[in-house]
Design an enzyme around this catalytic site. Structure first.
Site, short mmCIF file in Angstrom:
data_model
loop_
_atom_site.label_atom_id
_atom_site.label_comp_id
_atom_site.label_asym_id
_atom_site.label_seq_id
_atom_site.Cartn_x
_atom_site.Cartn_y
_atom_site.Cartn_z
N CYS A 153 31.40 13.75 7.94
CA CYS A 153 32.79 13.64 8.37
C CYS A 153 33.08 12.55 9.39
O CYS A 153 33.87 11.64 9.15
CB CYS A 153 33.24 15.00 8.91
SG CYS A 153 34.92 15.02 9.49
N HIS B 104 37.88 13.13 13.21
CA HIS B 104 36.93 14.25 13.20
C HIS B 104 37.47 15.39 14.07
O HIS B 104 38.07 15.16 15.11
CB HIS B 104 35.57 13.78 13.71
CG HIS B 104 34.53 14.86 13.67
ND1 HIS B 104 34.29 15.60 12.54
CD2 HIS B 104 33.69 15.33 14.61
CE1 HIS B 104 33.32 16.47 12.79
NE2 HIS B 104 32.95 16.33 14.03
#
Length: 481
Positions: free
Chosen positions: A65, A119
């Protein structure tokens, strides 16, 4: 001074005269399931695809991610950002770097964020507030905290198999008869609809980040009910013949800590795969609410829509669960761009693309100047002519251990650099300290699209391997002296 201010205001106003941008992002989405006619039930993705140019061979820069999102949102590769893990915020090492939404904000756009774009967890800075014109919504949380929020008594979990383990505060698989808004993505869609109504009368860059189909597999029951588990695609869990051990990882995101891991039974694997499909259909329904709101807003004809995933995902293939590899299952991403003028709507292109290309592409489409330091290529040429190509290869990388920041020395032992050409995927695993190549992989996609045989070193592919290795060396010169 007043004249300077008026001139600056006028310039910004002119710069913001381009189309709006509806920037839609998903998490852990396998690209073949975003394609029209896939086994996933996605009527809203299908209608978006009919408006879009669909990039069939688009790739992330790292299949996890934070590095992927930081890379695409800054237009810089992980090595440039020096960012290869989830725990480091990109501004810790690159405090003044601009981002895609910040660039639009600096050039006269209203920029807003709903859901997971940057994130979302355990970084020192929460999201990137400076990129947005107002506070972000539901942007910073934990997937494992997505417990069902309902009024009154919580309906029972109707999962038939014992869950492999808990995923944070919820079972890894959960099937409850609850409304869409019980989970994150239902609330993200509802807020995005409200926000669109707020910004539609001014130039806007609206980012909508859906948390699914990322685990846990806990879509509301009606989305599980869309599928007959026995009719889902069968699982081939074979590892690639001849692949080095470095190519694999321990699947800790799904299977849990290594010391506590239990391999899923066939029934548990089938349930997780069923839940992943349910998550996709749940996400698709939320996407539909946003697309409906755009169509009703009166500005759809002035709005570019992008739809991307941050990376792909393994569902037991290659014995892997989750992401963090360089295999195509993890590296390839869904990538659609719907032009405001509708040109080439509903077409597909085999032109190679990377997530790092999205920043320069949107800048050019909206008539903004290109900031310095971007490492991607504008795809406008491909949007104009889907048979065109702007790059010979796409690059992905991943360290080993996959989550090296959890190790005692907090640094990788090796980095896998991978190049995808039109015909092959070639990967070099390099010692982190010396740059020495310690393992190689080569997959012939013309004959082996699921990458089940490593053919590195074969004489019959010597020429294509040499070409791929040359491309990789140009992009990522070895540390080895």
């Amino acid at each position: 001074m007043r004249l300077w201010f008026l001139l600056l205001t006028s310039a910004l106003s002119l710069q913001a005269a381009g189309p709006n941008v509806l920037f839609i992002m998903t998490d852990d989405f396998r690209p073949e399931l975003a394609s029209y006619g896939s086994p996933a039930i996605t009527p809203n993705l299908d209608r978006l695809a009919k408006k879009s140019v669909q990039f069939q061979r688009a790739y992330c820069q790292q299949a996890v991610c934070n590095p992927s999102r930081s890379s695409l949102l800054t237009g810089r590769r992980p090595d440039t950002l020096r960012l290869w893990n989830n725990g480091t915020h990109f501004r810790e090492l690159n405090p003044e770097v601009t981002t895609l939404p910040l660039w639009f904000k600096d050039h006269g756009y209203i920029t807003r964020c709903v859901g997971k774009i940057f994130h979302n967890w355990h970084t020192t800075e929460k999201g990137d507030r400076r990129s947005w014109s107002a506070d972000e919504f539901l942007h910073y949380a934990n997937h494992g905290a997505d417990t069902p929020q309902v009024t009154g008594e919580l309906p029972p979990n109707q999962i038939t198999e014992p869950s492999l383990r808990n995923y944070g505060d919820v079972p890894l698989c959960e099937c409850r008869d609850v409304p869409d808004e019980a989970y994150y993505d239902g609330r993200v869609a509802a807020e995005a609809v409200k926000m669109l109504a707020e910004v539609k009368d001014q130039p806007f860059f609206l980012a909508v980040g859906f948390w699914k189909p990322h685990a846990p597999f806990n879509a509301p029951k009606k989305y599980w009910d869309l599928y007959d588990r026995a009719k889902l695609p069968p699982l081939n869990s074979n590892r690639p013949e001849g692949a080095p051990e470095l190519a694999f990882h321990q699947s800790t995101e799904i299977l849990g800590p290594v010391a506590e891991q239990k391999q899923p039974t066939a029934a548990q694997a089938a349930e997780m795969r069923h839940g992943y499909f349910a998550n996709i259909s749940y996400l698709d329904a939320q996407l539909g609410k946003v697309l409906d709101a755009l169509e009703q807003s009166g500005v759809a004809q002035d709005t570019i829509i992008t739809f991307i995933g941050d990376h792909g995902y393994h569902l037991g293939e290659h014995t892997l669960w989750g992401k963090t590899s360089n295999f195509d299952y993890d590296a390839r991403v869904p990538f659609m761009i719907a032009r405001a003028d509708g040109k080439n709507a509903g077409t597909r292109t085999e032109s190679l693309a990377e997530l790092v290309d999205l920043f320069p592409t949107l800048v050019e489409m909206c008539g903004l100047p290109r900031p310095e330091g971007l490492e991607g290529d504008s795809l406008v040429k491909v949007l104009e002519d889907t048979s065109a190509s702007v790059k010979p290869a796409a690059f992905t990388q991943h360290p080993r251990p996959a989550y090296f920041d959890r190790e005692p020395d907090k640094k990788p032992k090796a980095m896998g650099y991978s190049v995808r050409t039109g015909h092959v995927r070639y990967t070099e695993w390099r010692d982190w300290n010396t740059g020495e190549v310690i393992a190689r992989e080569l997959y012939d996609h013309a004959n082996d699209p699921t990458e089940l045989k490593n053919r590195a070193g074969e004489n019959t592919l010597k020429e294509v391997e040499s070409h791929a290795a040359s491309l990789l060396a140009q992009k990522f010169p070895s540390k080895k002296s």
